[in-house]
Design an enzyme around this catalytic site. Structure first.
Site, PDB file in Angstrom:
ATOM      1  N   ASN A   1      26.071  10.377  55.811  1.00  0.00           N
ATOM      2  CA  ASN A   1      26.459   9.813  56.295  1.00  0.00           C
ATOM      3  C   ASN A   1      28.139  10.272  57.041  1.00  0.00           C
ATOM      4  O   ASN A   1      28.998   9.039  57.413  1.00  0.00           O
ATOM      5  CB  ASN A   1      26.694   8.077  56.116  1.00  0.00           C
ATOM      6  CG  ASN A   1      25.145   6.731  55.338  1.00  0.00           C
ATOM      7  OD1 ASN A   1      25.087   7.184  56.494  1.00  0.00           O
ATOM      8  ND2 ASN A   1      25.191   6.701  54.154  1.00  0.00           N
TER       9      ASN A   1
ATOM     10  N   LEU B   1      11.184   4.667  59.090  1.00  0.00           N
ATOM     11  CA  LEU B   1      10.355   3.929  59.539  1.00  0.00           C
ATOM     12  C   LEU B   1      10.249   2.798  60.275  1.00  0.00           C
ATOM     13  O   LEU B   1       9.637   1.939  60.790  1.00  0.00           O
ATOM     14  CB  LEU B   1       9.258   3.652  58.852  1.00  0.00           C
ATOM     15  CG  LEU B   1       8.514   5.149  58.332  1.00  0.00           C
ATOM     16  CD1 LEU B   1       7.647   4.225  56.452  1.00  0.00           C
ATOM     17  CD2 LEU B   1       7.232   4.989  59.510  1.00  0.00           C
TER      18      LEU B   1
ATOM     19  N   GLY C   1      11.380   5.488  53.564  1.00  0.00           N
ATOM     20  CA  GLY C   1      11.755   4.561  52.412  1.00  0.00           C
ATOM     21  C   GLY C   1      10.419   3.748  51.914  1.00  0.00           C
ATOM     22  O   GLY C   1      10.770   3.432  50.667  1.00  0.00           O
TER      23      GLY C   1
ATOM     24  N   TYR D   1      20.804   2.911  43.648  1.00  0.00           N
ATOM     25  CA  TYR D   1      19.749   2.130  44.184  1.00  0.00           C
ATOM     26  C   TYR D   1      19.003   1.621  42.590  1.00  0.00           C
ATOM     27  O   TYR D   1      18.494   1.966  41.567  1.00  0.00           O
ATOM     28  CB  TYR D   1      18.357   3.467  44.691  1.00  0.00           C
ATOM     29  CG  TYR D   1      19.056   3.967  45.746  1.00  0.00           C
ATOM     30  CD1 TYR D   1      19.719   3.748  46.721  1.00  0.00           C
ATOM     31  CD2 TYR D   1      18.074   5.517  46.244  1.00  0.00           C
ATOM     32  CE1 TYR D   1      20.072   4.404  47.837  1.00  0.00           C
ATOM     33  CE2 TYR D   1      17.899   5.937  47.690  1.00  0.00           C
ATOM     34  CZ  TYR D   1      19.200   5.347  47.584  1.00  0.00           C
ATOM     35  OH  TYR D   1      19.204   5.640  48.440  1.00  0.00           O
TER      36      TYR D   1
END
Length: 298
Positions: A143, A212, A260, A41
């Site tokens: 994932n 969201l 997030g 990130y």
């Protein structure tokens, strides 16, 4: 993911640290105690500014669960983006994350994406070694399908405790796959059928990234589904963000949404999703689903 500046290698700034502190403060005020990061990130800057926050607030580390991920390698000069879960790579990535986070232990380490080239026995050996050194307390994945988790778990004595997947009122493959069985539409659904059931049966927490829905149902021009979200929020004395999260939490799989946003106001708007039980009736839950999909259920 939004902490630390931009997706580049420019150094983070004092403003980036202040933004991170404000986001963490808002989350703590909302009752949030789990913080989810990843080594990639903002090219590592997300972990680094979070480490700055921990360094400035020494008591905070003992009050939170610190979760990060490894396994994705971003594209670089003369190198394509790829996945890398080789044992030595996992060990090196964890060492780098610990340094950036300014902590001596990661509470939960997730394998960010499957690496088809690395044998599961090699991955399992690396995780076991990290646990034995006291560098990581628990492990999970992101994932992955139920079958992929089972294949890895067969080589690993330590339990995998998390599977993080994209799940939201907008990204609905996970729930659509359950009702599209015996229809031609199932062929176009990419979610690995049975994954939710596998995780529930084996005590693996489902975490929903993108929970969201990137604001699709909580902002202007949000369509029929957004109007219904707003109406339900008014009638139940809460926020649109909470309604969107409640839709996930109402499912019996005990889905844990990952929020997030780094904006304190939006973090505060999620407070009721932490402090209140999901207040959606059976009928309301289905009305939201049908409104979001824009067509009747089969």
């Amino acid at each position: 993911m939004g902490l630390g500046g931009g997706w580049d290698t420019e150094p983070y700034t004092a403003d980036d640290i202040a933004q991170a502190e404000a986001a963490v403060d808002a989350a703590r005020q909302a009752g949030i105690t789990v913080f989810d990061l990843a080594d990639i990130y903002q090219h590592g800057k997300s972990e680094a500014v979070f480490g700055e926050v921990l360094d400035r607030n020494p008591e905070l580390r003992g009050q939170i669960v610190l979760q990060t991920k490894c396994g994705i390698r971003l594209p670089a000069e003369h190198q394509v983006g790829r996945y890398d879960l080789r044992g030595a790579t996992i060990a090196r990535r964890v060492e780098e994350s610990l340094h950036r986070l300014r902590t001596d232990v990661i509470d939960v380490l997730l394998l960010h994406r499957p690496d088809p080239l690395t044998p599961p026995a090699e991955i399992a050996a690396a995780l076991t070694d990290l646990h034995g050194q006291g560098l990581v307390r628990q492990f999970g994945v992101s994932n992955m399908s139920g079958a992929q988790i089972a294949h890895l778990q067969a080589h690993l004595d330590l339990p995998l405790v998390v599977n993080q997947l994209e799940m939201s009122l907008d990204h609905r493959d996970w729930i659509e796959s359950e009702v599209l069985v015996n229809t031609s539409a199932l062929a176009h659904n990419g979610f690995p059928h049975g994954t939710l059931q596998f995780c529930s049966a084996h005590g693996i927490q489902l975490q929903a990234w993108g929970a969201l829905a990137r604001g699709r149902f909580t902002g202007p021009d949000s369509g029929q589904a957004g109007q219904l979200v707003a109406e339900l929020a008014r009638s139940k004395g809460t926020t649109a963000e909470t309604i969107v999260l409640w839709w996930l939490q109402r499912h019996p799989a005990a889905i844990a949404p990952v929020v997030g946003t780094t904006r304190p106001d939006r973090i505060h708007a999620c407070r009721d999703a932490v402090l209140r039980e999901p207040d959606l009736t059976h009928q309301e839950w289905y009305e939201l689903w049908v409104a979001a999909r824009g067509a009747p259920l089969p």
